[in-house]
Design a protein around this motif. Structure first.
Motif, mmCIF file in Angstrom:
data_model
loop_
_atom_site.group_PDB
_atom_site.id
_atom_site.type_symbol
_atom_site.label_atom_id
_atom_site.label_comp_id
_atom_site.label_asym_id
_atom_site.label_seq_id
_atom_site.Cartn_x
_atom_site.Cartn_y
_atom_site.Cartn_z
ATOM 1 N N PRO A 279 35.509 37.246 42.659
ATOM 2 C CA PRO A 279 35.465 38.540 43.369
ATOM 3 C C PRO A 279 35.359 38.387 44.878
ATOM 4 C CG PRO A 279 33.400 38.137 42.203
ATOM 5 C CD PRO A 279 34.369 37.091 41.745
ATOM 6 N N VAL A 280 34.693 37.326 45.338
ATOM 7 C CA VAL A 280 34.590 37.108 46.790
ATOM 8 C C VAL A 280 35.959 36.811 47.389
ATOM 9 C CG1 VAL A 280 33.647 35.594 48.581
ATOM 10 C CG2 VAL A 280 32.190 36.329 46.679
ATOM 11 N N SER A 281 36.720 35.936 46.738
ATOM 12 C CA SER A 281 38.042 35.573 47.260
ATOM 13 C C SER A 281 39.000 36.756 47.211
ATOM 14 C CB SER A 281 38.617 34.388 46.484
ATOM 15 O OG SER A 281 38.905 34.746 45.138
ATOM 16 N N PHE A 282 38.920 37.563 46.147
ATOM 17 C CA PHE A 282 39.769 38.748 46.044
ATOM 18 C C PHE A 282 39.428 39.774 47.123
ATOM 19 C CE2 PHE A 282 40.792 38.444 41.195
ATOM 20 C CZ PHE A 282 41.527 37.304 41.450
ATOM 21 N N SER A 283 38.188 39.730 47.616
ATOM 22 C CA SER A 283 37.718 40.731 48.581
ATOM 23 C C SER A 283 37.888 40.313 50.032
ATOM 24 C CB SER A 283 36.232 41.040 48.322
ATOM 25 O OG SER A 283 35.995 41.441 46.992
ATOM 26 N N LEU A 284 38.258 39.072 50.282
ATOM 27 C CA LEU A 284 38.327 38.586 51.663
ATOM 28 C C LEU A 284 39.288 39.403 52.522
ATOM 29 C CD1 LEU A 284 38.282 34.691 51.224
ATOM 30 C CD2 LEU A 284 36.434 36.185 52.015
ATOM 31 N N PHE A 285 40.396 39.832 51.927
ATOM 32 C CA PHE A 285 41.389 40.633 52.643
ATOM 33 C C PHE A 285 41.674 41.903 51.832
ATOM 34 C CE2 PHE A 285 42.231 36.175 53.637
ATOM 35 C CZ PHE A 285 42.163 36.196 55.024
ATOM 36 N N PRO A 286 41.980 43.021 52.493
ATOM 37 C CA PRO A 286 42.245 44.276 51.773
ATOM 38 C C PRO A 286 43.477 44.181 50.881
ATOM 39 C CG PRO A 286 41.884 44.681 54.128
ATOM 40 C CD PRO A 286 42.034 43.199 53.960
ATOM 41 N N GLN A 287 43.422 44.862 49.735
ATOM 42 C CA GLN A 287 44.601 44.953 48.888
ATOM 43 C C GLN A 287 45.709 45.723 49.591
ATOM 44 O OE1 GLN A 287 44.138 42.441 46.659
ATOM 45 N NE2 GLN A 287 45.452 43.749 45.436
ATOM 46 N N LEU A 288 45.340 46.764 50.313
ATOM 47 C CA LEU A 288 46.302 47.500 51.131
ATOM 48 C C LEU A 288 46.056 47.073 52.572
ATOM 49 C CD1 LEU A 288 48.568 49.638 50.966
ATOM 50 C CD2 LEU A 288 46.861 51.343 51.621
ATOM 51 N N GLY A 289 46.797 46.053 53.003
ATOM 52 C CA GLY A 289 46.589 45.498 54.331
ATOM 53 C C GLY A 289 47.247 46.327 55.421
ATOM 54 N N THR A 290 46.884 46.037 56.653
ATOM 55 C CA THR A 290 47.487 46.713 57.805
ATOM 56 C C THR A 290 48.096 45.678 58.742
ATOM 57 O OG1 THR A 290 45.363 46.667 59.010
ATOM 58 C CG2 THR A 290 45.870 48.646 57.712
ATOM 59 N N ILE A 291 49.164 46.081 59.413
ATOM 60 C CA ILE A 291 49.811 45.213 60.400
ATOM 61 C C ILE A 291 50.089 46.040 61.639
ATOM 62 C CG2 ILE A 291 52.123 45.646 59.421
ATOM 63 C CD1 ILE A 291 52.785 42.714 60.204
ATOM 64 N N GLU A 292 49.808 45.457 62.781
ATOM 65 C CA GLU A 292 49.945 46.185 64.036
ATOM 66 C C GLU A 292 51.416 46.459 64.372
ATOM 67 O OE1 GLU A 292 47.418 47.428 65.759
ATOM 68 O OE2 GLU A 292 46.098 46.633 64.202
ATOM 69 N N LYS A 293 51.617 47.516 65.116
ATOM 70 C CA LYS A 293 52.963 47.960 65.496
ATOM 71 C C LYS A 293 53.744 46.856 66.193
ATOM 72 C CE LYS A 293 55.190 51.314 68.608
ATOM 73 N NZ LYS A 293 54.953 52.488 69.492
ATOM 74 N N ASP A 294 53.094 46.137 67.103
ATOM 75 C CA ASP A 294 53.791 45.105 67.880
ATOM 76 C C ASP A 294 54.168 43.886 67.053
ATOM 77 O OD1 ASP A 294 53.530 46.712 70.105
ATOM 78 O OD2 ASP A 294 51.695 45.731 70.815
ATOM 79 N N ASP A 295 53.599 43.765 65.848
ATOM 80 C CA ASP A 295 53.861 42.585 65.020
ATOM 81 C C ASP A 295 54.994 42.785 64.021
ATOM 82 O OD1 ASP A 295 51.786 41.240 66.284
ATOM 83 O OD2 ASP A 295 50.284 41.911 64.819
ATOM 84 N N VAL A 296 55.479 44.012 63.858
ATOM 85 C CA VAL A 296 56.564 44.258 62.909
ATOM 86 C C VAL A 296 57.908 44.300 63.636
ATOM 87 C CG1 VAL A 296 55.075 45.510 61.324
ATOM 88 C CG2 VAL A 296 56.314 46.770 63.084
ATOM 89 N N GLU A 297 58.994 44.378 62.882
ATOM 90 C CA GLU A 297 60.331 44.406 63.438
ATOM 91 C C GLU A 297 60.534 45.664 64.301
ATOM 92 O OE1 GLU A 297 59.397 43.718 60.511
ATOM 93 O OE2 GLU A 297 60.279 41.833 59.833
ATOM 94 N N GLU A 298 61.406 45.551 65.283
ATOM 95 C CA GLU A 298 61.605 46.648 66.241
ATOM 96 C C GLU A 298 62.031 47.939 65.559
ATOM 97 O OE1 GLU A 298 64.238 45.597 69.368
ATOM 98 O OE2 GLU A 298 63.014 43.921 70.100
ATOM 99 N N GLU A 299 62.863 47.827 64.521
ATOM 100 C CA GLU A 299 63.368 49.038 63.869
ATOM 101 C C GLU A 299 62.278 49.782 63.091
ATOM 102 O OE1 GLU A 299 64.518 45.483 61.218
ATOM 103 O OE2 GLU A 299 64.410 45.976 63.361
ATOM 104 N N LEU A 300 61.142 49.128 62.868
ATOM 105 C CA LEU A 300 60.052 49.768 62.129
ATOM 106 C C LEU A 300 58.941 50.274 63.044
ATOM 107 C CD1 LEU A 300 59.661 47.195 59.194
ATOM 108 C CD2 LEU A 300 60.877 49.380 59.146
ATOM 109 N N GLN A 301 58.978 49.875 64.301
ATOM 110 C CA GLN A 301 57.873 50.207 65.199
ATOM 111 C C GLN A 301 57.736 51.709 65.441
ATOM 112 O OE1 GLN A 301 58.180 47.854 68.763
ATOM 113 N NE2 GLN A 301 57.867 45.908 67.673
ATOM 114 N N ALA A 302 58.844 52.418 65.429
ATOM 115 C CA ALA A 302 58.796 53.868 65.663
ATOM 116 C C ALA A 302 58.039 54.597 64.549
ATOM 117 C CB ALA A 302 60.212 54.435 65.785
ATOM 118 N N SER A 303 57.983 53.989 63.361
ATOM 119 C CA SER A 303 57.302 54.629 62.230
ATOM 120 C C SER A 303 55.802 54.339 62.205
ATOM 121 C CB SER A 303 57.915 54.147 60.907
ATOM 122 O OG SER A 303 59.299 54.411 60.864
#
Length: 315
Positions: A279-303
């Motif tokens: 359970p500790v290892s499963f909890s280290l990171f969220p199941q529904l993770g987030t990624i910053e706008k600047d880290d995704v592809e340009e065509e997705l940044q507007a969304s």
């Protein structure tokens, strides 16, 4: 967005909340439920109705038994609650001080085969196309991963046999120290290679409203990397604590008089540490993770309303 992901979005964004949720989800009694019960539970979770205490079991069934991308019921042996009862004997046997190479290879093969199957079944499958070429490529990747990890995992025993090691300190190095980083590295490798397709093709990302906005390779790489790190923490810690504990206890008078005590202490401690670390290892990171706008592809940044997008990490 799948009802399971909507739940993780609202309930699983802090480490403590995820840990509490996973302790409930890993109850092995949920493995006794039928596929029909699980599908009904998933429909109930997605109905939008407010769940009461009686519906808590349905929520647990959905979260622990349904794939959050396809909405299908996971194979019984690859559901999260099955990880502890199935992998515990395999991990214990793989960490034993074997007398020859063959049993070491056998138990490593079983462990890494099951790990590869678990990693594949719980991957992010949002971008996959059902094609024979992809299926063949994935099969070859899994077979290669299992073969390499099996041989690498048995290296300590291979060294002892091939080099004819008789020195107690060197045997301790190969049997108790080397398996610790080796277990962590191979667990990371298993996840990273089996799920490498997510980095190559990308995975589905969502805006703050849960609406799919496209595929992101950056999110896929982040999801795979996070899961690989969590699995390395799981197996690395499971190898480290029992081995170091036995090394310390062997210095005491009790263990020096009764050398046979080391084996049961090792077995019990491996099972206990594995059970606590899952359970500790499963909890280290969220199941529904987030990624910053600047880290995704340009065509997705507007969304990326609010500066970030969401993705299903897998398990």
């Amino acid at each position: 967005m799948d009802p399971n992901l909507l739940f993780w979005k609202s309930q699983g964004q802090s480490l403590l909340s995820r840990l509490h949720i996973w302790f409930n989800l890993l109850d092995p009694t949920s493995l006794l439920s039928s596929d029909a019960e699980i599908k009904n539970a998933h429909r109930l979770l997605g109905s939008g109705q407010k769940l009461n205490e009686k519906d808590g079991h349905a929520q647990t069934l959905s979260l622990s038994s349904v794939h959050a991308d396809s909405g299908t019921v996971l194979p019984l042996i690859f559901r999260p609650p099955a990880l502890m009862p199935i992998s515990a004997p395999l991990v214990v046997a793989s960490l034993l001080p074997h007398s020859s190479v063959k049993p070491a290879l056998f138990w490593q093969l079983l462990l890494h085969s099951y790990s590869a199957g678990f990693n594949y079944a719980n991957r992010n499958s949002s971008s996959e196309e059902q094609s024979n070429n992809r299926s063949l490529k994935q099969l070859l990747l899994i077979a290669g991963t299992v073969s390499y990890a099996t041989c690498a995992g048995a290296l300590p025993q291979i060294f002892i046999n091939r080099l004819g090691v008789r020195s107690a300190p060197i045997q301790t190095l190969f049997r108790s120290i080397l398996p610790i980083p080796l277990s962590a590295v191979l667990a990371f490798f298993n996840v990273y290679i089996v799920r490498s397709g997510e980095s190559e093709t990308g995975i589905q990302v969502f805006d703050t409203n849960g609406t799919p906005v496209g595929l992101s390779k950056a999110a896929g790489d982040k999801a795979v990397r996070e899961t690989a790190l969590s699995r390395a923490a799981l197996f690395g810690t499971t190898a480290a604590v029992p081995n170091l504990l036995v090394l310390l206890l062997q210095r005491t008078r009790l263990f020096q008089r009764s050398a046979l005590l080391a084996a049961p202490v090792r077995h019990i401690s491996v099972a206990l540490v594995l059970g606590m670390m899952i359970p500790v290892s499963f909890s280290l990171f969220p199941q529904l993770g987030t990624i910053e706008k600047d880290d995704v592809e340009e065509e997705l940044q507007a969304s990326a309303v609010g500066g970030q997008l969401y993705y299903h990490r897998g398990l």
